[in-house]
Design an enzyme around this catalytic site. Structure first.
Site: not given
Ligand code: HEM
Lengths: 423, 259
Positions: A216, A220, A244-245, A288
């Site tokens: 900002h 852009s 548009k978004d 992945e």
């Molecule tokens: C930048 C944002 C985020 C990304 C890119 C991300 C990515 C991931 C990935 C790749 C997994 C594994 C998925 C699977 O195979 O089950 C995962 C699991 C998990 N994430 Fe995140 N996550 C994000 C944000 C968060 C936040 C903010 C929380 C909690 C406050 C969270 C909590 C969890 C938990 C508890 C799991 C384990 C349960 C599961 O395997 O499904 N994640 N996350």
């Protein structure tokens, strides 16, 4: 009284708040009136899409965390408990799991958009570098998230990647032991990964905030890569780009929902349906999909330390892109040579992704090496050279002249008056 | 814009070419026959679930596979998901002995299961399983259909793939030749024989029939939410597509006076 904000809002309550804490004015200025180039194409949706993805990831992540157990004995079962017993737990988990892929898809397109239209060039260098920081934090978050369900790929992926740090001379092994909190990937590792996986998305919010703040200040970029010269070149952000978004967000959610409801495990690895077993290495340890190009570069270097440096270097080089590209013209539209070469670079990166998905055997080895070299050759040799030798095409006089018909003089009044009045 | 797309297509074409070259040698060197291509009630984007087949499949699991394989993620109450009545579930649960806590002397004791019990495990732990089965460990079957490349077709292939080894192929004691198992030497004896179970609904219990039924059951144990998920998905995706169309229309109208 000094310091009180002079609010223009008619609504007395909003006016009262705005006088004391001018958030309404800020939003009005930065998101409603904010003058935005009138010629965006749909590639300018992807930043907003990434923000939507971040919000959804945090919302679903917090819900998952309420039922997840960060303990090596319980983690795998607790994820199955979420899938089977928690009300709509399968929905929350599949949104989060596929959300990681959707987040990377839109972020990669967003980055490519910036590369194609030269959005990293002055004065947007810092904005770009904050973007690279976001990419790095996203990667760390996704890597640690993938460890949490404690499947075979979680465990072995974590082992392979953390082991990379042992390549550093003298301190390598000490670093790895420190990262693990023990002598292998084990309970302390899972615990700290959960803590960091929960923390980093909030750090991400802070960096995204700075990214948008910087945006900002500079304004852009746009598909022509030339600066707006006056009000006839811009429209207010609201309602034109909010609308548009919205189109893009609906389409994005439709694609995401399609994956979640119909192909939830398309991008997953069957091995992660098997509980982690430190005594049994899977036949093939594959990260992945979004890490594959970087993983391929790592393996293309015969020396471990060299591979680690090349892998990190492939991202670090992006920090220097604003200075490696010496051409003053931003948009690839007016750079006939660059416009072709950027696709060659993309093809090499996609090929690296395929190399990363295969065992390093036969034909994949030389392909990986050639593409790794080309990846860096593009940034370190081609871009600096092009700035000196490329004959760029003439730039249009202004955005409005380019979008509202060739050779047109001043704008027909009706075209710009309406939005300006609303602003 | 056209330019961008044309170039994108060219890049994709290059990628596809590389992919093609890469698969050619992979196909040539493999001696595993292509996976059987069964027709499943649950395949396709809008698959349902053949509940009768899933119930027969449970019967096969209960009588045959459960002698060696655990199913830790399942509870007897879950069987309501394949259409069993509470009375049937109670009866099945009561027919097995499961750990029910400690007696007055503090010794662990077993007793009849309830709908809330986990599926009974044939062995108390992996070591006991290996000791009973010549060192081989039967994997937990709860998620097996999702845990193998090829999914349902692969598991069906394993169950029906106990064929004569090719001439000269040496099968050591305690191992069995299986056309679809990687390396072909599996430690599981052929679990299904014609007539191994008697179906209550009169279906003839041939090996392919039992394999089909038990794989249908195993697909459900791995994806119990699938039917609900796909039904919900139709509504959600249609709604979002409609919203995309609507917002696009509004956007066009809003922008029309700018051009
Ligand atoms: C930048 C944002 C985020 C990304 C890119 C991300 C990515 C991931 C990935 C790749 C997994 C594994 C998925 C699977 O195979 O089950 C995962 C699991 C998990 N994430 Fe995140 N996550 C994000 C944000 C968060 C936040 C903010 C929380 C909690 C406050 C969270 C909590 C969890 C938990 C508890 C799991 C384990 C349960 C599961 O395997 O499904 N994640 N996350």
């Amino acid at each position: 009284m000094a310091g009180l904000h002079k609010s223009e809002f008619k609504n007395p309550l909003i006016n009262w708040i705005d006088t004391r804490l001018p958030i309404p004015s800020l939003l009005q200025k930065e998101y409603a009136a904010f003058p935005t180039p009138r010629n965006f194409n749909y590639f300018w949706n992807f930043g907003a899409l990434a923000m939507v993805a971040l919000v959804i990831m945090i919302a679903t992540g917090i819900l998952l965390a309420m039922n997840y157990q960060p303990n090596t004995a319980l983690a795998f079962g607790s994820v199955q408990h979420i899938m089977r017993d928690v009300n709509y737990g399968w929905l929350i988990r599949y949104i989060h799991q596929n959300g990681a892929s959707m987040f990377f898809i839109v972020t990669f397109v967003h980055i490519l958009r910036g590369m194609y239209y030269g959005s990293y060039k002055a004065p947007r260098e810092l904005l770009w570098m904050l973007g690279v920081v976001i990419l790095l934090i996203m990667m760390a978050t996704a890597f640690m998230g993938y460890v949490l369900p404690w499947g075979q790929m979680s465990y072995w992926g974590a082992t392979v990647i953390t082991n990379l740090f042992s390549a550093f001379p003298y301190v390598g092994h000490a670093i790895v032991t420190w990262l693990w909190g023990g002598f292998s990937v084990s309970n302390p590792t899972l615990n700290r990964f959960f803590a960091l996986h929960y923390l980093l998305p909030f750090v991400l919010i802070a960096v995204v905030f700075m990214h948008v703040w910087a945006l900002h200040v500079t304004g852009s970029n746009n598909p022509l890569g030339i600066d707006p010269k006056g009000p006839q070149d811009t429209v207010p952000f609201h309602p034109y780009y909010t609308m548009k978004d919205s189109v893009g967000i609906c389409a994005f959610l439709a694609v995401w929902a399609f994956l979640v409801f119909f192909l939830p495990n398309l991008l997953g690895d069957p091995n992660n349906f098997i509980k982690a077993n430190p005594l049994q290495t899977p036949a093939d340890i594959v990260p992945e999909w979004y890490f594959l190009p970087f993983y391929a570069m790592l393996r293309s270097v015969p020396n471990k330390l060299g591979g680690v440096c090349i892998m990190f270097g492939s991202i670090l080089v992006l920090f220097f892109l604003p200075w490696l590209d010496t051409c003053k013209v931003r948009s690839a539209r007016f750079r006939p040579v660059f416009r072709k070469l950027i696709w060659v670079w993309l093809a090499a990166t996609v090929a690296l992704g395929m190399v990363g998905a295969h065992k390093p055997l036969g034909f994949w080895v030389p392909l990986g090496r050639i593409c790794t070299i080309y990846y860096f050759f593009h940034f370190l040799v081609l871009l600096p050279l092009l700035g000196a030798i490329e004959k760029t095409l003439p730039l249009p006089e202004s955005i409005s002249q380019a979008v509202l018909g060739r050779g047109a003089g001043p704008l027909p009044n009706a075209a710009t008056a309406a939005p300006m009045e609303k602003a | 814009m056209m330019r961008v797309f044309r170039s994108a297509l060219r890049a994709l074409a290059a990628g596809a070419l590389v992919a093609l070259i890469s698969t050619a040698p992979a196909l040539a060197q493999d001696d595993t026959p292509p996976l059987p291509n069964e027709s499943w009630s649950f395949s396709g984007l809008l698959g349902g679930l053949d509940l009768a087949a899933a119930q027969r499949g449970f019967w096969v699991y209960y009588n045959v596979c459960s002698n060696c394989h655990s199913m830790h993620q399942l509870h007897y109450r879950d069987l309501a998901g394949i259409g069993m009545t509470p009375a049937e579930i109670k009866k099945i649960a009561a027919s097995v002995q499961v750990p029910v806590g400690l007696n007055d002397q503090g010794q662990p004791i077993e007793g009849p299961g309830t709908p809330a019990s986990q599926f009974r495990s044939p062995f108390p732990n992996d070591t006991a399983a290996r000791a009973a089965l010549n060192g081989a460990l039967p994997p937990d079957l709860s998620l097996i259909v999702n845990a193998r490349d090829g999914g349902a077709d692969y598991v069906y292939g394993i169950l029906t793939g106990f064929v004569k080894p090719p001439a000269g192929f040496n099968v050591p004691a305690g191992k069995y030749y299986n056309a679809y198992f990687p390396g072909h030497l599996i430690a599981m004896p052929p679990p299904l024989q014609d007539g191994a179970v008697t179906y209550a609904d009169g279906t003839k219990a041939t090996v392919p029939q039992m394999a089909h039924d038990v794989v249908t059951f195993l697909y459900w144990t791995a994806n119990p939410e699938a039917v609900q998920r796909e039904q919900m998905g139709v509504r959600v995706v249609l709604f979002l597509l409609l919203m995309t169309g609507l917002t696009y229309g509004v956007k066009r109208k809003l922008w029309s006076h700018l051009h």
